[in-house]
Design an enzyme around this catalytic site. Structure first.
Site, PDB file in Angstrom:
ATOM      1  N   ASN A 108      -7.922  -1.554   1.843  1.00  0.00           N
ATOM      2  CA  ASN A 108      -8.534  -0.282   2.483  1.00  0.00           C
ATOM      3  C   ASN A 108      -7.943  -0.340   3.762  1.00  0.00           C
ATOM      4  OD1 ASN A 108     -10.023   2.047   1.842  1.00  0.00           O
ATOM      5  ND2 ASN A 108     -11.833   1.126   3.201  1.00  0.00           N
ATOM      6  N   LYS A 109      -8.410   0.678   4.514  1.00  0.00           N
ATOM      7  CA  LYS A 109      -8.389   0.955   5.786  1.00  0.00           C
ATOM      8  C   LYS A 109      -8.536  -0.085   6.801  1.00  0.00           C
ATOM      9  CE  LYS A 109      -6.944   4.020   7.445  1.00  0.00           C
ATOM     10  NZ  LYS A 109      -5.344   4.004   7.670  1.00  0.00           N
ATOM     11  N   ARG A 145       4.093   6.994   1.327  1.00  0.00           N
ATOM     12  CA  ARG A 145       3.371   5.766   1.825  1.00  0.00           C
ATOM     13  C   ARG A 145       3.201   4.571   0.779  1.00  0.00           C
ATOM     14  NH1 ARG A 145      -2.068   7.525   4.376  1.00  0.00           N
ATOM     15  NH2 ARG A 145      -1.847   5.656   5.675  1.00  0.00           N
ATOM     16  N   GLN A 175     -10.426   8.199  11.623  1.00  0.00           N
ATOM     17  CA  GLN A 175     -11.021   9.275  10.258  1.00  0.00           C
ATOM     18  C   GLN A 175     -12.464   9.017  10.337  1.00  0.00           C
ATOM     19  OE1 GLN A 175      -8.503   6.923  10.518  1.00  0.00           O
ATOM     20  NE2 GLN A 175      -6.955   7.187   8.994  1.00  0.00           N
ATOM     21  N   ASP A 181      -7.710   1.819  -1.364  1.00  0.00           N
ATOM     22  CA  ASP A 181      -6.274   2.448  -1.637  1.00  0.00           C
ATOM     23  C   ASP A 181      -5.618   1.605  -2.717  1.00  0.00           C
ATOM     24  OD1 ASP A 181      -6.923   2.895   1.488  1.00  0.00           O
ATOM     25  OD2 ASP A 181      -5.412   4.346   0.641  1.00  0.00           O
TER      26      ASP A 181
HETATM   27  O1  MRU Z   1      -4.678   6.061   6.169  1.00  0.00           O
HETATM   28  P1  MRU Z   1      -5.767   6.912   5.226  1.00  0.00           P
HETATM   29  O2  MRU Z   1      -6.490   7.581   6.105  1.00  0.00           O
HETATM   30  O3  MRU Z   1      -4.959   7.637   4.389  1.00  0.00           O
HETATM   31  O4  MRU Z   1      -6.644   5.466   4.736  1.00  0.00           O
HETATM   32  C1  MRU Z   1      -7.675   6.134   3.973  1.00  0.00           C
HETATM   33  C2  MRU Z   1      -8.598   4.973   3.265  1.00  0.00           C
HETATM   34  O5  MRU Z   1      -8.354   3.699   3.960  1.00  0.00           O
HETATM   35  C3  MRU Z   1      -9.628   5.337   2.401  1.00  0.00           C
HETATM   36  O6  MRU Z   1     -10.699   4.718   2.504  1.00  0.00           O
HETATM   37  C4  MRU Z   1      -9.119   5.189   0.891  1.00  0.00           C
HETATM   38  O7  MRU Z   1      -7.713   5.869   0.731  1.00  0.00           O
HETATM   39  C5  MRU Z   1     -10.058   5.510  -0.006  1.00  0.00           C
HETATM   40  S1  MRU Z   1     -10.059   7.328  -0.143  1.00  0.00           S
HETATM   41  C6  MRU Z   1     -11.342   8.031  -1.156  1.00  0.00           C
END
Ligand code: MRU
Length: 356
Positions: free
Chosen positions: A256-257, A99, A205, A246
């Site tokens: 971030n997400k 990823r 999530q 991220d």
């Molecule tokens: O696609 P994901 O579920 O891996 O995305 C996760 C996020 O965006 C979280 O907010 C981020 O990784 C921080 S986790 C401590």
């Protein structure tokens, strides 16, 4: 019997260096708790790509263990020292590129590999043992970092409810989480407030994972559709927003997400402080600003057929970026294991991270 609240774990290593990685399959939560055994690198890569394990720190830890799995493969194939090293390096690259957005993944893979740098002539099982020790160190460290982030962040929360987005909890890390640790640490200190979780389309999530974590902890939580966040913020029930990250650049822009940026704009419009919680391994000081962050685009099916149910008109296209970038100016503070970066400036980032 312990009265400690239940904190779920995302992954664990089983056995010695010839053992395997176990991942709690997050695609099946909250209805099924199923552990997936990863005995080869292809399974690790698939688990990361399909979000069976997810969240920046957790995929970093999975990546570190993935390198150990590569060494276990080399041992099983009976490879000699040079071939084993070449195998581990090639497989590690596949893990690191599973990823693109969370910098923790490549960071952890490279940190793990660094311990075999210059160690020529070691057989595959010796390489595996050395790698496993480092992967376990990364995992243990992450547990401690989460606790420190919780301690630094909890006092920042003003009165009022707390709204979070996606899942930055135990399931996303090696410990108690980042944004979720800030909230649970405040709660465990005796404070009481409403906790809100955006459902987090398209993979839910927030609804599936964050809400589940709070329920496990016995902390009341309210889920809302992402589109309800503006209305909720306008109501005055939310005193702060806290999210994970991220990748964070040298200027403090935060990936971030998807949906985080929109939430930050809404928070600013309503005068609600917007905090980010992340360990130092989520910073990428090699990138000047958010425009340089690689944003993962995922399949149209996730939008048009969420959780396997067709909701999009057959024939429609879909736009499905998994992350967005929140500019530093919208972030009130970034909570790290070293302390809080506030205001978010290049110099403050370097000072708090000890980057000179
Ligand atoms: O696609 P994901 O579920 O891996 O995305 C996760 C996020 O965006 C979280 O907010 C981020 O990784 C921080 S986790 C401590």
């Amino acid at each position: 019997m312990s009265n400690a609240p239940a904190v779920p774990i995302a992954l664990r290593w089983q056995g010695d260096a010839s053992g395997h990685l176990e991942i709690l399959d997050q695609t099946l939560l909250p209805t099924r708790l199923t552990w997936l055994a990863c005995r080869d690198v292809d399974t690790v890569v698939e688990a990361i790509r399909s979000l069976r394990v997810r969240g920046a720190p957790a995929i970093g830890i999975a990546g570190a263990y993935g390198v150990v799995v590569a060494a276990a493969e080399a041992t099983r194939h009976g490879l000699g020292p040079e071939a084993a090293r070449a195998h581990v390096l090639a497989r590690a690259e596949q893990v690191a590129s599973a990823r693109p957005t969370a910098v923790n993944l490549r960071w952890a893979v490279e940190r793990t590999l660094a311990v075999i740098d210059g160690k020529v002539g070691c057989d595959a099982s010796a390489i595996g043992s050395t790698l496993l020790a480092e992967a376990q160190t990364i995992h243990d460290e992450d547990r401690r970092l989460c606790d420190a982030i919780g301690r630094h962040g909890a006092p920042l929360l003003p009165p009022g409810g707390v709204l979070t987005h996606c899942n930055a909890g135990a399931l996303a890390t090696g410990g108690a989480g980042t944004a979720v640790a800030v909230i649970t640490t405040a709660w465990d200190s005796g404070r009481r407030f409403e906790v809100f979780a955006d459902e987090t389309r398209p993979l839910f999530q927030g609804a599936r994972l964050t809400a589940w974590e709070f329920v496990q902890r016995g902390i009341p939580v309210t889920v809302l559709v992402d589109a309800a966040a503006g209305h909720l913020l306008a109501s005055g029930r939310v005193g702060s927003c806290v999210v994970g990250a991220d990748r964070i650049t040298a200027c403090g822009d935060v990936a971030n997400k998807i949906g985080t940026y929109g939430l930050a704009v809404l928070a600013a419009a309503h005068g609600v402080p917007f905090y980010v919680a992340a360990p130092s391994s989520t910073f990428d000081l090699s990138l000047d600003d958010g425009a340089a962050i690689p944003i993962e685009e995922r399949s149209a099916d996730e939008v048009l057929r969420p959780l396997g149910t067709t909701v999009g008109a057959p024939g429609a296209a879909a736009f499905n970026p998994a992350f967005d970038v929140t500019p530093a100016r919208l972030v009130r503070g970034i909570v790290t294991e070293h302390g809080v970066i506030q205001p978010v400036t290049r110099q403050a980032i370097r000072d708090v991270l000890g980057a000179g």
